[in-house]
Design an enzyme around this catalytic site. Structure first.
Site, PDB file in Angstrom:
ATOM      1  N   LYS A  91       0.690  -1.121  -0.122  1.00  0.00           N
ATOM      2  CA  LYS A  91       0.031   0.346   0.063  1.00  0.00           C
ATOM      3  C   LYS A  91       0.526   1.244  -0.268  1.00  0.00           C
ATOM      4  CE  LYS A  91      -3.630  -1.971   2.222  1.00  0.00           C
ATOM      5  NZ  LYS A  91      -4.449  -2.658   3.069  1.00  0.00           N
ATOM      6  N   GLN A 127      -4.110  -1.801  10.117  1.00  0.00           N
ATOM      7  CA  GLN A 127      -4.231  -3.154   8.933  1.00  0.00           C
ATOM      8  C   GLN A 127      -5.207  -4.316   9.837  1.00  0.00           C
ATOM      9  OE1 GLN A 127      -2.956  -3.869   5.671  1.00  0.00           O
ATOM     10  NE2 GLN A 127      -3.601  -5.461   6.236  1.00  0.00           N
ATOM     11  N   ASP A 182     -10.724   3.380   4.512  1.00  0.00           N
ATOM     12  CA  ASP A 182     -10.781   1.726   4.236  1.00  0.00           C
ATOM     13  C   ASP A 182     -12.606   1.437   3.897  1.00  0.00           C
ATOM     14  OD1 ASP A 182      -9.132  -0.254   3.403  1.00  0.00           O
ATOM     15  OD2 ASP A 182      -8.715  -0.681   6.140  1.00  0.00           O
TER      16      ASP A 182
END
Ligand code: NDP
Length: 286
Positions: A54, A98, A121
């Site tokens: 990422k 994460q 997200d």
């Protein structure tokens, strides 16, 4: 006739090129590049790999990536304090934690703590609520990637029967809302669904987000259907999707491979969400 294979690497490259262009324009206008922070708790090798990927992708798009790795023993209060600090940091447009996180941490508390405008997200209750209401907000990345692939392949959506196998918060549920917004008739299936093969055979669009290697068989697929395989399963024979690819490709109209299908779209849409978040924040202050 064999299915058209939807190339996720090429699709993701297109999205990432669009984002890079948008980042350059943003930087020219506001004098800074969008900032994306990835937080990782512990040193799980898979998380490490995802986080590195990422950050690299953000950098390639011209963004300012930052990685923060906290010890495995980090408590909720410590993580909350870090999230609060990043929520208040003007250089940070997007942040993510994460998953999965160690047991002492609560995923819902994390999702509630990250400011919805920075929740790239799209897992926070506010963003999931916006999705349900059809309001602008950060939409979970993987389902957005699936929609883009369907649109680019010109798969007919209006009135199509879409079956989404899987009802997780990060894929199945938001996927079903996005398909509904495009006027599909949506059925969400899960582990308690009766006679899944027959249900799948009624799908014009079949999205598999289960986490069981090659569960969807060729004779579950309606001829000509679009089969979108979200699954990423590490097996002794390598990476496998939730779809038995060779069998299904003989019947489907369109199909996504694993690897090289939906997977690359997730990071591409994380970048797209970060750029959108930066614009929303900049727009709110100018
Ligand atoms: P979850 O484990 O959170 O959800 C799996 C879903 O599948 C659940 O709703 C579960 O039903 C359902 N399910 C399990 N077994 C069956 C069965 N036998 N029949 C029908 N439904 C079943 O997984 P995720 O949604 O997080 O991920 C799904 C897959 O997608 C995984 O392989 C994951 O690695 C991959 N993934 C890929 C991403 C990408 O970037 N391409 C991003 C995110 C995930 P129930 O709710 O009843 O338990």
């Amino acid at each position: 006739m064999a299915a058209i294979v939807i190339d996720g690497k090429a699709a993701a490259a297109r999205v990432r090129a669009e984002v890079a262009e948008g980042v350059a324009a943003f930087a020219a206008r506001y004098g800074r590049a969008p900032g994306l922070v990835g937080i990782q708790v512990g040193d799980d090798p898979a998380s490490e790999l995802y986080q590195a990927g990422k950050a690299r992708a953000a950098e390639e798009a011209g963004m300012v990536p930052r990685r923060i790795t906290l010890p495995d023993s980090t408590g909720q209060a410590e993580l909350d304090a870090l999230i609060d600090e990043l929520n208040a940091d003007d250089a940070v447009d997007g942040m993510l934690v994460q998953l999965p996180v160690p047991d002492q941490l609560s995923e819902p508390l994390i999702a509630n703590r990250i400011h919805p405008d920075k929740d790239v997200d799209g897992f926070s209750p506010v963003n999931l609520g916006r999705l349900m209401r059809g309001e602008p907000g950060n939409v979970p990345c993987t389902p957005q990637g699936v929609m883009r692939m369907l649109r680019d392949a010109e798969v007919p959506l209006v009135g199509a029967h879409a079956v989404v196998v899987g009802r997780s918060l990060i894929v199945g549920k938001p996927q079903s809302m996005l398909l509904l917004a495009e006027h599909c008739t949506v059925t969400v299936a899960h582990s308690r669904t009766r006679d899944l093969p027959s249900l799948c055979r009624t799908a014009d669009i079949l999205v598999a987000a289960v986490g069981r290697p090659e569960m969807i068989r060729g004779d579950w697929v309606k001829p000509g259907a679009a089969v979108m395989d979200v699954g990423i399963n590490r097996t002794d024979d390598g990476l496998r999707g939730d779809v038995a690819y060779a069998e299904c490709a003989e019947v489907a109209g369109w199909i996504t491979p694993v690897p090289g299908g939906v997977g690359p779209m997730t990071i591409a849409y994380l970048l797209a969400n970060t750029l959108d978040a930066a614009h929303r924040r900049a727009g709110a202050t100018t």
